[in-house]
Design an enzyme around this catalytic site. Structure first.
Site, PDB file in Angstrom:
ATOM      1  N   THR A   1      -5.532   2.811   9.204  1.00  0.00           N
ATOM      2  CA  THR A   1      -4.604   3.849   9.687  1.00  0.00           C
ATOM      3  C   THR A   1      -5.334   4.951  10.446  1.00  0.00           C
ATOM      4  O   THR A   1      -4.806   5.490  11.428  1.00  0.00           O
ATOM      5  CB  THR A   1      -3.793   4.440   8.511  1.00  0.00           C
ATOM      6  OG1 THR A   1      -3.092   3.375   7.868  1.00  0.00           O
ATOM      7  CG2 THR A   1      -2.777   5.460   8.993  1.00  0.00           C
TER       8      THR A   1
ATOM      9  N   ILE B   1      -0.495  -1.227   7.681  1.00  0.00           N
ATOM     10  CA  ILE B   1      -1.499  -0.874   8.711  1.00  0.00           C
ATOM     11  C   ILE B   1      -2.822  -0.695   7.977  1.00  0.00           C
ATOM     12  O   ILE B   1      -3.039   0.326   7.316  1.00  0.00           O
ATOM     13  CB  ILE B   1      -1.156   0.431   9.465  1.00  0.00           C
ATOM     14  CG1 ILE B   1       0.242   0.368  10.087  1.00  0.00           C
ATOM     15  CG2 ILE B   1      -2.212   0.693  10.545  1.00  0.00           C
ATOM     16  CD1 ILE B   1       0.643   1.657  10.833  1.00  0.00           C
ATOM     17  N   ASP B   2      -3.697  -1.669   8.074  1.00  0.00           N
ATOM     18  CA  ASP B   2      -5.035  -1.492   7.507  1.00  0.00           C
ATOM     19  C   ASP B   2      -5.918  -0.953   8.624  1.00  0.00           C
ATOM     20  O   ASP B   2      -6.187  -1.653   9.602  1.00  0.00           O
ATOM     21  CB  ASP B   2      -5.584  -2.812   6.958  1.00  0.00           C
ATOM     22  CG  ASP B   2      -6.907  -2.565   6.274  1.00  0.00           C
ATOM     23  OD1 ASP B   2      -6.948  -1.725   5.360  1.00  0.00           O
ATOM     24  OD2 ASP B   2      -7.917  -3.169   6.684  1.00  0.00           O
TER      25      ASP B   2
ATOM     26  N   ASP C   1      -0.412  -4.832   3.271  1.00  0.00           N
ATOM     27  CA  ASP C   1      -0.969  -3.605   3.847  1.00  0.00           C
ATOM     28  C   ASP C   1      -0.381  -3.498   5.250  1.00  0.00           C
ATOM     29  O   ASP C   1      -0.765  -4.246   6.153  1.00  0.00           O
ATOM     30  CB  ASP C   1      -2.500  -3.676   3.894  1.00  0.00           C
ATOM     31  CG  ASP C   1      -3.105  -2.313   4.204  1.00  0.00           C
ATOM     32  OD1 ASP C   1      -2.387  -1.459   4.746  1.00  0.00           O
ATOM     33  OD2 ASP C   1      -4.295  -2.124   3.902  1.00  0.00           O
TER      34      ASP C   1
ATOM     35  N   GLU D   1       0.823  -1.222   0.000  1.00  0.00           N
ATOM     36  CA  GLU D   1       0.000   0.000   0.000  1.00  0.00           C
ATOM     37  C   GLU D   1       0.848   1.260   0.000  1.00  0.00           C
ATOM     38  O   GLU D   1       0.483   2.256  -0.615  1.00  0.00           O
ATOM     39  CB  GLU D   1      -0.942   0.018   1.211  1.00  0.00           C
ATOM     40  CG  GLU D   1      -1.643   1.363   1.337  1.00  0.00           C
ATOM     41  CD  GLU D   1      -2.888   1.364   2.185  1.00  0.00           C
ATOM     42  OE1 GLU D   1      -3.054   0.485   3.023  1.00  0.00           O
ATOM     43  OE2 GLU D   1      -3.703   2.293   1.979  1.00  0.00           O
TER      44      GLU D   1
ATOM     45  N   ASP E   1      -5.763  -4.425   0.545  1.00  0.00           N
ATOM     46  CA  ASP E   1      -6.759  -4.384   1.625  1.00  0.00           C
ATOM     47  C   ASP E   1      -7.408  -5.757   1.817  1.00  0.00           C
ATOM     48  O   ASP E   1      -7.729  -6.133   2.940  1.00  0.00           O
ATOM     49  CB  ASP E   1      -7.904  -3.409   1.298  1.00  0.00           C
ATOM     50  CG  ASP E   1      -7.485  -1.969   1.152  1.00  0.00           C
ATOM     51  OD1 ASP E   1      -6.778  -1.469   2.034  1.00  0.00           O
ATOM     52  OD2 ASP E   1      -7.890  -1.333   0.153  1.00  0.00           O
TER      53      ASP E   1
END
Ligand code: IPD
Ligand code: CA
Length: 270
Positions: free
Chosen positions: A89, A86-87, A84, A68, A211
């Site tokens: 954020t 930090i999905d 990802d 990402e 994601d």
């Protein structure tokens, strides 16, 4: 091979997750934004993605990686990773403990290993192709026999104001037809919520492959089904997750809601 990929992903998700918790900024003001004014990105996002990328390449230098925060590494091995770091954020910067590291491995076009790790709750969701889905090592499964009118449905929104206006119109049509709606703020954890029966279903438009890649496998290995628009595979246009009959019914209801809202469904702009 799938087990080895899963093991590598689990180790990296735990390490990156711990670093992320340690790096959490004290205030929203310390973050910057990317795709729109409401789309936050932190130093921890970039640092965690770098840790994961280096961790993969250290062991498997010929793999491809898409992340990402910009990782775009070509490979020759036939294995591609979707990361990802930090999905969720926005939750992360506000101190809401609902965010996750999401890592998936694809071999010859099919996701074969997926990990979603919430370092705040220490919940680790894993799946390897044809081997079931697990939460902290215990097998999980989607709910079954729940009709749309009794379904607790998760959803989420992208960051563009014009897309959110469409999302709102669609929800206005859908909400009277379901038990209730939830918005956790992490698509990866939404998918895991379906996989373990915390939600009956989930849908969102505008998601990127990083994601949903890991969560997609986790849902399907938990006995569920993930669909895109018009019954196709999940994509930027649509992700629907539920047990198979509910996924289809929710897809039909969303199509009608989109038509009624006169938006024809979003095609995705980036
Ligand atoms: C977001 C989260 C959110 C979803 C957005 C995603 P990010 O990811 O998954 O729940 O609604 O569409 O972009 O930006 O926090 O990695
Ligand atoms: Ca994300």
């Amino acid at each position: 091979m799938n087990d080895e990929l899963l093991e590598l992903a689990v180790g990296l998700a735990r390490t990156a997750g711990a670093a992320t918790v340690a790096m959490r900024p004290d205030a929203i003001g310390t973050t910057t934004t990317k795709s729109s004014d409401t789309d936050p990105v932190t130093e921890a996002d970039r640092h965690a993605e770098q840790m994961i990328t280096e961790g993969i390449l250290g062991v498997r230098p010929d793999d491809a990686i898409v992340g990402e925060e910009g990782a775009g590494i070509d490979g020759t091995s036939g294995v591609s990773w979707y990361v990802d770091p930090i999905d969720g954020t926005a939750n992360y910067v506000y101190g809401i403990p609902i965010y996750a590291v999401s890592i998936a491995a694809e071999v010859d076009g099919s996701i074969v290993a997926g990990v979603v790790y919430n370092p705040e709750s220490d919940e680790l969701f894993t799946a390897a192709k044809d081997q079931g889905a697990y939460r902290n090592g215990t097998a999980i499964s989607v709910t079954t026999d729940i009709a749309l009118n009794r379904a607790l449905v998760g959803t989420g929104f992208g960051y563009k104001p014009e897309d959110r206006a469409i999302d709102g119109a669609v929800i206005a049509h859908l909400l009277p037809q379901i038990r209730d709606l939830r918005r956790l703020g992490s698509a990866a954890l939404d998918l895991c919520a379906v996989a373990m029966g915390r939600f009956d279903a989930y849908f969102e438009t505008g998601l990127h492959v990083w994601d949903y890649a890991a969560g997609w496998l986790i849902v399907e290995e938990a006995g569920g089904r993930c669909l895109g628009r018009d019954g196709a595979e999940p994509s930027l246009q649509m992700m629907i997750a539920a047990h198979s009959p509910l996924a289809k019914d929710l897809g039909d209801a969303l199509k009608l809601a989109q038509e009624t809202a006169s938006v024809g469904g979003r095609v995705g702009t980036d």
